[in-house]
Motif scaffolding. Structure first.
Motif, PDB file in Angstrom:
ATOM      1  N   LEU A  46     -19.458  21.344  -0.810  1.00 19.72           N
ATOM      2  CA  LEU A  46     -19.120  21.761   0.464  1.00 19.72           C
ATOM      3  C   LEU A  46     -19.462  20.939   1.701  1.00 19.72           C
ATOM      4  CD1 LEU A  46     -21.306  25.302   0.065  1.00 19.72           C
ATOM      5  CD2 LEU A  46     -18.783  25.000   0.351  1.00 19.72           C
ATOM      6  N   SER A  75     -23.078  30.615   2.790  1.00 16.43           N
ATOM      7  CA  SER A  75     -22.038  30.731   2.127  1.00 16.43           C
ATOM      8  C   SER A  75     -21.808  31.871   1.306  1.00 16.43           C
ATOM      9  CB  SER A  75     -21.453  29.213   1.237  1.00 16.43           C
ATOM     10  OG  SER A  75     -22.579  29.191   0.061  1.00 16.43           O
ATOM     11  N   SER A  76     -20.946  32.497   0.770  1.00 19.88           N
ATOM     12  CA  SER A  76     -20.894  33.500  -0.155  1.00 19.88           C
ATOM     13  C   SER A  76     -19.863  33.671  -1.267  1.00 19.88           C
ATOM     14  CB  SER A  76     -20.635  34.919   0.637  1.00 19.88           C
ATOM     15  OG  SER A  76     -19.351  34.604   1.624  1.00 19.88           O
ATOM     16  N   LYS A  77     -20.279  34.428  -2.043  1.00 12.87           N
ATOM     17  CA  LYS A  77     -19.110  34.355  -3.353  1.00 12.87           C
ATOM     18  C   LYS A  77     -19.163  35.792  -3.659  1.00 12.87           C
ATOM     19  CE  LYS A  77     -19.963  30.130  -5.583  1.00 12.87           C
ATOM     20  NZ  LYS A  77     -20.179  29.365  -6.847  1.00 12.87           N
ATOM     21  N   PRO A  78     -17.871  36.480  -3.938  1.00 12.07           N
ATOM     22  CA  PRO A  78     -17.755  37.790  -4.048  1.00 12.07           C
ATOM     23  C   PRO A  78     -18.137  38.210  -5.577  1.00 12.07           C
ATOM     24  CG  PRO A  78     -15.626  36.963  -4.067  1.00 12.07           C
ATOM     25  CD  PRO A  78     -16.868  35.680  -3.905  1.00 12.07           C
ATOM     26  N   ALA A  91     -18.410  39.157  -9.350  1.00 15.65           N
ATOM     27  CA  ALA A  91     -17.673  39.046 -10.735  1.00 15.65           C
ATOM     28  C   ALA A  91     -18.147  39.884 -11.513  1.00 15.65           C
ATOM     29  CB  ALA A  91     -17.576  37.397 -10.795  1.00 15.65           C
ATOM     30  N   ARG A 145     -21.886  39.675 -12.526  1.00 13.23           N
ATOM     31  CA  ARG A 145     -22.593  38.823 -11.774  1.00 13.23           C
ATOM     32  C   ARG A 145     -22.541  39.445 -10.468  1.00 13.23           C
ATOM     33  NH1 ARG A 145     -21.341  35.488  -7.942  1.00 13.23           N
ATOM     34  NH2 ARG A 145     -19.237  35.178  -8.430  1.00 13.23           N
ATOM     35  N   ALA A 162     -22.589  40.108  -6.056  1.00 15.56           N
ATOM     36  CA  ALA A 162     -22.101  39.123  -5.008  1.00 15.56           C
ATOM     37  C   ALA A 162     -23.130  38.293  -4.551  1.00 15.56           C
ATOM     38  CB  ALA A 162     -21.656  39.884  -3.707  1.00 15.56           C
ATOM     39  N   ARG A 163     -22.998  37.156  -4.064  1.00 13.65           N
ATOM     40  CA  ARG A 163     -23.883  36.333  -3.592  1.00 13.65           C
ATOM     41  C   ARG A 163     -23.932  35.526  -2.188  1.00 13.65           C
ATOM     42  NH1 ARG A 163     -24.418  32.010  -8.211  1.00 13.65           N
ATOM     43  NH2 ARG A 163     -25.014  33.937  -9.152  1.00 13.65           N
ATOM     44  N   GLU A 202     -21.640  36.587   6.743  1.00 12.81           N
ATOM     45  CA  GLU A 202     -21.223  36.429   5.285  1.00 12.81           C
ATOM     46  C   GLU A 202     -21.110  37.924   4.689  1.00 12.81           C
ATOM     47  OE1 GLU A 202     -20.437  33.739   3.853  1.00 12.81           O
ATOM     48  OE2 GLU A 202     -20.981  32.777   5.513  1.00 12.81           O
ATOM     49  N   GLN A 239     -17.699  38.808   5.562  1.00 11.29           N
ATOM     50  CA  GLN A 239     -16.808  38.400   4.984  1.00 11.29           C
ATOM     51  C   GLN A 239     -16.741  38.921   3.523  1.00 11.29           C
ATOM     52  OE1 GLN A 239     -17.335  34.065   4.761  1.00 11.29           O
ATOM     53  NE2 GLN A 239     -15.865  33.871   6.096  1.00 11.29           N
ATOM     54  N   LEU A 240     -17.707  39.282   2.781  1.00 13.74           N
ATOM     55  CA  LEU A 240     -18.021  39.668   1.594  1.00 13.74           C
ATOM     56  C   LEU A 240     -17.139  41.232   1.693  1.00 13.74           C
ATOM     57  CD1 LEU A 240     -21.241  38.820  -0.283  1.00 13.74           C
ATOM     58  CD2 LEU A 240     -19.121  37.988  -0.801  1.00 13.74           C
TER      59      LEU A 240
END
Length: 152
Positions: free
Chosen positions: A74, A89-92, A94, A97, A99-100, A129, A132-133
């Protein structure tokens, strides 16, 4: 004839001079009782709880993590784009799992000048964040904190 040693208490041991840990060094009601990382954790939790009042059931679907600093990958990406160090930061979600959202403690602590500003920065990062998600405007995620009227 067998001699039996006296039973020792199972509590904390004291040193050979009868001294040792007696209790906390700092009373619980003072701010210094909690470490900086613990206070930062509290700020992230408070921000998530604040959003969960507006979005009950939705915020609980997100895992909030706290890392000291962003990963090297990053940091390299930010440097290549000429951007500052990422604060979050973020991750949608899956399959299997949730969202984070990851909040980076040390960059935020370096920017914040006091405890109040730290709380504001943490909340700004969390709201940004989440927006954004969910692909929603920031003002919709938390209208009380980010009013749409710029003169506010």
């Amino acid at each position: 004839m067998s001699s039996k040693l006296p039973d020792r208490p199972s509590g904390p041991r004291r040193g050979r001079h009868g001294r040792g840990r007696r209790g906390p060094l700092m009373p619980m009601h003072l701010p210094a009782y909690r470490s900086r990382p613990e206070r930062f954790d509290d700020a992230v939790m408070a921000s998530a709880q604040r959003l969960s009042q507006r979005w009950p059931g939705e915020i609980e679907k997100i895992d909030f993590l706290i890392d000291p600093v962003p990963s090297g990958k990053l940091l390299e990406q930010a440097a290549a784009l000429g951007e500052r160090v990422p604060l979050a930061s973020s991750k949608p979600a899956a399959p299997g799992r949730p969202a984070r959202i990851v909040i980076y403690r040390l960059p935020i602590e370096q920017i914040a000048e006091n405890a109040g500003e730290l709380l504001d920065l943490v909340h700004q990062c969390v709201v940004h964040e989440v927006a954004q998600l969910w692909m929603k405007p920031i003002s919709e995620v938390d209208p009380m904190y980010f009013p749409e009227d710029p003169d506010f």
